[in-house]
Design a protein around this motif. Sequence first.
Motif, PDB file in Angstrom:
ATOM      1  N   LEU A   1      -7.626  -0.859  -8.105  1.00 17.32           N
ATOM      2  CA  LEU A   1      -6.279  -0.296  -8.168  1.00 17.32           C
ATOM      3  C   LEU A   1      -5.987   0.238  -9.572  1.00 17.32           C
TER       4      LEU A   1
ATOM      5  N   ASN B   1       0.290  -3.917  -9.033  1.00 17.30           N
ATOM      6  CA  ASN B   1       0.177  -2.462  -9.044  1.00 17.30           C
ATOM      7  C   ASN B   1       1.524  -1.811  -8.734  1.00 17.30           C
ATOM      8  N   ALA B   2       2.244  -2.360  -7.751  1.00 18.17           N
ATOM      9  CA  ALA B   2       3.552  -1.818  -7.371  1.00 18.17           C
ATOM     10  C   ALA B   2       4.564  -1.993  -8.494  1.00 18.17           C
TER      11      ALA B   2
ATOM     12  N   PHE C   1       3.840   0.474 -11.267  1.00 19.30           N
ATOM     13  CA  PHE C   1       4.228   1.811 -10.824  1.00 19.30           C
ATOM     14  C   PHE C   1       5.741   1.975 -10.907  1.00 19.30           C
TER      15      PHE C   1
ATOM     16  N   TRP D   1       0.829  -1.207   0.000  1.00 17.03           N
ATOM     17  CA  TRP D   1       0.000   0.000   0.000  1.00 17.03           C
ATOM     18  C   TRP D   1       0.864   1.259   0.000  1.00 17.03           C
TER      19      TRP D   1
ATOM     20  N   ARG E   1       2.032   6.614  -5.346  1.00 18.34           N
ATOM     21  CA  ARG E   1       1.496   6.837  -6.692  1.00 18.34           C
ATOM     22  C   ARG E   1       0.424   7.920  -6.669  1.00 18.34           C
TER      23      ARG E   1
ATOM     24  N   GLU F   1       1.135   2.443  -3.484  1.00 21.43           N
ATOM     25  CA  GLU F   1      -0.078   3.080  -3.986  1.00 21.43           C
ATOM     26  C   GLU F   1      -0.257   4.470  -3.397  1.00 21.43           C
TER      27      GLU F   1
ATOM     28  N   LEU G   1      -2.020  -5.881  -5.393  1.00 22.88           N
ATOM     29  CA  LEU G   1      -1.123  -4.814  -4.931  1.00 22.88           C
ATOM     30  C   LEU G   1       0.292  -4.992  -5.464  1.00 22.88           C
TER      31      LEU G   1
END
Length: 681
Positions: A520, A453-454, A457, A367, A373, A370, A450
């Motif tokens: 996400l 997503n990481a 990013f 997290w 981000r 995120e 997650l």
Amino acid sequence: MIQFQQDTCGDLDAALRREWLETNGIGGFASSTIIGLNTRRYHGLLVAATKPPVGRMVLLSKVEETLFIDGRAYDLAANRYPGVVHPQGFRYLKQFRLDPYPIFTYEIKGIEIEKSVFMIDGENSTVIHYELKETNRPDLPKSSRLEIRPLIAFRDYHSTTHENGAIHRGVEQGQERATIAPYPGLPPLHLAHNAAEMRATGEWYRNFEYDAERERGLDFVEDLFNPLVLNFDLLARREASIIASTERRDVAWMADYRRSEIARRRAIRASSPSAEEFAQTLTVAADQYIVARGKEKTVIAGYHWFSDWGRDTMIALPGLTLPTGRHEIARSILRTFAKHVDQGMLPNRFPDAGETPEYNTVDATLWFFEAARAYLAYTDDAMFVRTELYPVFADIIAWHARGTRYGIKMDSSGLLSSGEAGVQLTWMDAKVGDWVVTPRSGKPVEIQALWYNALRFMEDLARRFGDEASHKRYRDMAVAASLSFNQLFWNEQAGGLYDVINGASLDSSIRPNQIFAVSLPYSTLSEERAASVVAQVQEHLLTPYGLRSLAPSDPQYRGRYTGGPAERDRAYHQGAVWPWLMGPFLTAYMKVHRGSEAARQQAALWLAPLKDHLADGGLGHISEIFDGDSPHRPCGCIAQAWSVAEVLRAYVEEVQARRPVPGADVAARRAPRSASSIAGG
């Protein structure tokens, strides 16, 4: 402005379910019900953070107030004792309002007295002020005197005080000041006042009962000590003031403290991203979770009993700070936690007594990406991210790839596996003794969402910062994770995602964790699959106050959060409704409906019950959880950071469509249109 008239104030049940909260920006607080009857061991007029933002101690529990009119006594206080509520000062309570802090208006025999309570920002100080507002009597009384009896506890806020012989009864008296130091090793309590008379007493008041603690199966009986009595002549001086503090304060500065606090709160309200009352109330609430940790900022997860948790902080950070333009605070929070990363992990929590941080979490660290981000999307502050966060993030990815604590490691599938017997690592972290209620060892679905997503990013950051080798590495890792995720997690029969995969074990429980694979910014699901996930969550988990943690059709579902600690922990993530999940749900819903006007209007309708909730439970705040079963009684903490943050974020970004416009290099990818297109990454 939230306010209640005499019909509510005079109704004991209605009054006791409504609680006010004042905070001081360093972890301390003051809180009670709207009639001043304490129902929790956490209630108190001065709960001081002795090791900011933790080490919280209930110093001043409450004050007993008696108004004498021509010698006749009228008690304004209220307490629960065995079998009785006494006195019943709420019978005189004409109105309670938050304007902007708690204000109580009493009317006795035509005399109206207004009491206000607020904390001084940045210190352990509470101001209690009384003012004779008006008299609706044909004749003035010959005498009007207010008697105040402070009741002290001087104990950790998780415990209760009982009569003992160790207490030091002495009171140090000074000019408009009294100092009490009942136990060695604890900070003294200074009472600055403008009383006409003060006298020492030294009496115990016994057997206060706290209804909320009784319901929670905890110690609910307490004795409180009264060291002194203050008498104020309201005819000679129409105002009475007390400043309860761990510092020596001058009561003459009371008006300045009040003006400063009103100005501070007006500025916070003015930072609201919308002129609508809902957004403004949530903006004011959001400020109460942001506290100092040393020279930087952190987030109190919830009041009354949580400290700063890594997971809660990272989830709450965007909503608490970004739509409201408090970007410097967001940067400070990110910096605070970056300094505490260890073996590629963010702290799960900072203990109450200030010990070494605990790292038993697999999702808090993810997290963190995120939160950064979102910060970058709102601010485009690439310099801060590049110099202070990117190296930390790169180290985190490296640790996760090779393995860190609690079996957290990227395996051959490119996904993250985690788990260790007896340790709860995801946000569903309830534990009864050595039993982890919802263990979720292996590959939990939201951890993979997650992780992907990481990686995406980091891929974008590497490209933006000219780090070509890392850019390719993160891209390849993300592609591998995407392929594996869609192959392993899609439950064709259910039309949703498995909650956990652990070897050959596939957990098909319908839980809200799958919503993050849609909500996400970097999603690996096709539009068809994303829409199916949202539909499943909407059908089985959506309530007027958030998402259930488990579908009611599941044999493990528990619809009531009641009983002692063990019984409540069994329901915590097995059916309880979590308001913070309304945020990701609405984001996912808007995604799959392409931000249509009809979807926006539906999202607004879904938030309407939470608007009404602001005047129930913790006033101006959103509760931690609700019962899974109707009528969805609010439970847990009366004020939860991620509940406020995610509802505010979703309201601004989804309902009002006020989203940040990120730079092209960090724009989130659109989800592929079909499962067959995923292979391209």
